[in-house]
Each structure stands twice: as structure tokens, then as C-alpha cells.
Scaffold this motif. Structure first.
Motif, PDB file in Angstrom:
ATOM      1  N   VAL A  11      43.118  70.905  79.354  1.00 58.81           N
ATOM      2  CA  VAL A  11      43.017  71.864  78.246  1.00 58.81           C
ATOM      3  C   VAL A  11      41.628  71.786  77.610  1.00 58.81           C
ATOM      4  N   VAL A  12      41.160  70.569  77.374  1.00 63.35           N
ATOM      5  CA  VAL A  12      39.831  70.384  76.784  1.00 63.35           C
ATOM      6  C   VAL A  12      38.768  70.992  77.690  1.00 63.35           C
ATOM      7  N   ARG A  13      38.892  70.746  78.984  1.00 61.46           N
ATOM      8  CA  ARG A  13      37.923  71.275  79.948  1.00 61.46           C
ATOM      9  C   ARG A  13      37.905  72.803  79.926  1.00 61.46           C
ATOM     10  N   LYS A  14      39.085  73.429  79.920  1.00 58.71           N
ATOM     11  CA  LYS A  14      39.143  74.898  79.896  1.00 58.71           C
ATOM     12  C   LYS A  14      38.535  75.444  78.617  1.00 58.71           C
ATOM     13  N   LEU A  15      38.944  74.892  77.476  1.00 54.34           N
ATOM     14  CA  LEU A  15      38.427  75.389  76.208  1.00 54.34           C
ATOM     15  C   LEU A  15      36.921  75.179  76.102  1.00 54.34           C
ATOM     16  N   ALA A  16      36.434  74.024  76.531  1.00 53.80           N
ATOM     17  CA  ALA A  16      34.996  73.746  76.464  1.00 53.80           C
ATOM     18  C   ALA A  16      34.220  74.723  77.346  1.00 53.80           C
ATOM     19  N   ALA A  17      34.747  74.992  78.532  1.00 56.37           N
ATOM     20  CA  ALA A  17      34.062  75.929  79.437  1.00 56.37           C
ATOM     21  C   ALA A  17      34.070  77.347  78.869  1.00 56.37           C
ATOM     22  N   ASP A  18      35.193  77.754  78.300  1.00 53.55           N
ATOM     23  CA  ASP A  18      35.306  79.114  77.776  1.00 53.55           C
ATOM     24  C   ASP A  18      34.506  79.308  76.486  1.00 53.55           C
ATOM     25  N   LEU A  19      34.510  78.284  75.633  1.00 46.84           N
ATOM     26  CA  LEU A  19      33.854  78.422  74.331  1.00 46.84           C
ATOM     27  C   LEU A  19      32.356  78.154  74.375  1.00 46.84           C
ATOM     28  N   GLY A  20      31.910  77.396  75.347  1.00 46.85           N
ATOM     29  CA  GLY A  20      30.477  77.101  75.463  1.00 46.85           C
ATOM     30  C   GLY A  20      29.930  76.474  74.199  1.00 46.85           C
ATOM     31  N   ALA A  21      28.920  77.094  73.604  1.00 44.11           N
ATOM     32  CA  ALA A  21      28.252  76.556  72.417  1.00 44.11           C
ATOM     33  C   ALA A  21      29.039  76.801  71.128  1.00 44.11           C
ATOM     34  N   LYS A  22      30.131  77.543  71.210  1.00 47.09           N
ATOM     35  CA  LYS A  22      30.898  77.856  69.996  1.00 47.09           C
ATOM     36  C   LYS A  22      31.699  76.654  69.484  1.00 47.09           C
ATOM     37  N   ALA A  23      31.998  75.696  70.382  1.00 50.29           N
ATOM     38  CA  ALA A  23      32.713  74.475  69.984  1.00 50.29           C
ATOM     39  C   ALA A  23      32.491  73.404  71.046  1.00 50.29           C
ATOM     40  N   ASP A  24      32.084  72.217  70.598  1.00 51.55           N
ATOM     41  CA  ASP A  24      31.908  71.127  71.551  1.00 51.55           C
ATOM     42  C   ASP A  24      33.234  70.394  71.757  1.00 51.55           C
ATOM     43  N   GLU A  25      33.237  69.423  72.675  1.00 52.31           N
ATOM     44  CA  GLU A  25      34.471  68.713  73.003  1.00 52.31           C
ATOM     45  C   GLU A  25      35.048  67.981  71.803  1.00 52.31           C
ATOM     46  N   ALA A  26      34.200  67.433  70.966  1.00 52.86           N
ATOM     47  CA  ALA A  26      34.692  66.712  69.783  1.00 52.86           C
ATOM     48  C   ALA A  26      35.439  67.664  68.842  1.00 52.86           C
ATOM     49  N   ALA A  27      34.897  68.846  68.643  1.00 49.65           N
ATOM     50  CA  ALA A  27      35.556  69.838  67.789  1.00 49.65           C
ATOM     51  C   ALA A  27      36.870  70.298  68.411  1.00 49.65           C
ATOM     52  N   ILE A  28      36.870  70.458  69.715  1.00 47.46           N
ATOM     53  CA  ILE A  28      38.087  70.874  70.417  1.00 47.46           C
ATOM     54  C   ILE A  28      39.161  69.810  70.284  1.00 47.46           C
ATOM     55  N   ARG A  29      38.786  68.542  70.486  1.00 49.10           N
ATOM     56  CA  ARG A  29      39.760  67.447  70.356  1.00 49.10           C
ATOM     57  C   ARG A  29      40.295  67.351  68.926  1.00 49.10           C
ATOM     58  N   ALA A  30      39.433  67.562  67.952  1.00 48.74           N
ATOM     59  CA  ALA A  30      39.870  67.530  66.553  1.00 48.74           C
ATOM     60  C   ALA A  30      40.860  68.665  66.280  1.00 48.74           C
ATOM     61  N   LYS A  31      40.569  69.836  66.809  1.00 44.55           N
ATOM     62  CA  LYS A  31      41.486  70.970  66.645  1.00 44.55           C
ATOM     63  C   LYS A  31      42.818  70.703  67.340  1.00 44.55           C
ATOM     64  N   LEU A  32      42.773  70.117  68.534  1.00 43.68           N
ATOM     65  CA  LEU A  32      44.013  69.795  69.235  1.00 43.68           C
ATOM     66  C   LEU A  32      44.857  68.820  68.425  1.00 43.68           C
ATOM     67  N   ALA A  33      44.236  67.840  67.811  1.00 46.05           N
ATOM     68  CA  ALA A  33      44.976  66.881  66.980  1.00 46.05           C
ATOM     69  C   ALA A  33      45.606  67.594  65.786  1.00 46.05           C
ATOM     70  N   ALA A  34      44.854  68.467  65.144  1.00 42.29           N
ATOM     71  CA  ALA A  34      45.394  69.211  63.997  1.00 42.29           C
ATOM     72  C   ALA A  34      46.516  70.145  64.435  1.00 42.29           C
ATOM     73  N   PHE A  35      46.325  70.810  65.560  1.00 39.44           N
ATOM     74  CA  PHE A  35      47.354  71.721  66.054  1.00 39.44           C
ATOM     75  C   PHE A  35      48.588  70.965  66.536  1.00 39.44           C
ATOM     76  N   ASP A  36      48.412  69.727  66.987  1.00 40.37           N
ATOM     77  CA  ASP A  36      49.556  68.911  67.390  1.00 40.37           C
ATOM     78  C   ASP A  36      50.469  68.657  66.185  1.00 40.37           C
TER      79      ASP A  36
END
Length: 104
Positions: free
Chosen positions: A68-93
Motif C-alpha cells: 500500500v505504501v509503495r502504491k501510494l508513494a508511486a502515485d503521489l510522487g512529491a505530494k507526500a513522502d513515505e513518512a507522511a503516508i505511514r503517518a496517514k495510514l496510522a491515523a486512518f487505522d
């Protein structure tokens, strides 16, 4: 049926229930993450829903969250880095757990 058999069945039922709950929470979390990412990508309506479904499906590739992180990072590019994605996943969890528990 003996007490041991009853306890064994109870443990098996609890395990199955817990696994089903874990699956539902992960799917809901991924949908929420997909909708968040869709917003960053400028998608709305049916396009956002379709994108969110693709994030849920991406989680089926391998165990864990890396797919999931890999897909989101690839799709979002510079709009969100992996750290931001992981933080969002934790909040969404946490949000997904809350939503699932209030539905039950």
C-alpha cells in the motif's frame, strides 16, 4: 461435548472473529487512505471511489503494509513522502477501527 472441546471451539470462533475484524479494519483503512490520496491527486466522485478501491486491492499483493505504501508513494510522487503516508495510514487505522466498532 466435553468442556475441553467447548473451550477449543470458543477459541477457534474468537480467532476467526478477530481475523475478520482485522481484515475489515485494514480494508477500511486502505479505503480512507485511497480517498485521501485521491483528493491530493485532484480526483473526486466516482474517480475517487475507483482510486480508493485500487488501493484496497493493492493490499492483496503481499502481507503487511508495504504494498500500500509503495502504491501510494508511486502515485503521489512529491505530494507526500513515505513518512507522511505511514503517518496517514496510522491515523486512518485508528479511524477505521472506530468506524467498524460503531457499525457492529
Amino acid at each position: 461435548m466435553t468442556t475441553f472441546d467447548e473451550r477449543e471451539n470458543a477459541f477457534e470462533n474468537k480467532f476467526a472473529h478477530d481475523e475478520e475484524l482485522r481484515f475489515k479494519v485494514a480494508a477500511r483503512r486502505n479505503k480512507l487512505a485511497g480517498l485521501w490520496a485521491a483528493g491530493l491527486l485532484g480526483k473526486s466522485g466516482a474517480d475517487a471511489d475507483t482510486y480508493a478501491k485500487s488501493v484496497v486491492i493493492a493490499d492483496m499483493e503481499e502481507a503487511g503494509d508495504e504494498d500500500v505504501v509503495r502504491k501510494l508513494a508511486a502515485d503521489l510522487g512529491a505530494k507526500a513522502d513515505e513518512a507522511a503516508i505511514r503517518a496517514k495510514l496510522a491515523a486512518f487505522d485508528a479511524e477505521a477501527k472506530r468506524q467498524i466498532m460503531t457499525e457492529s
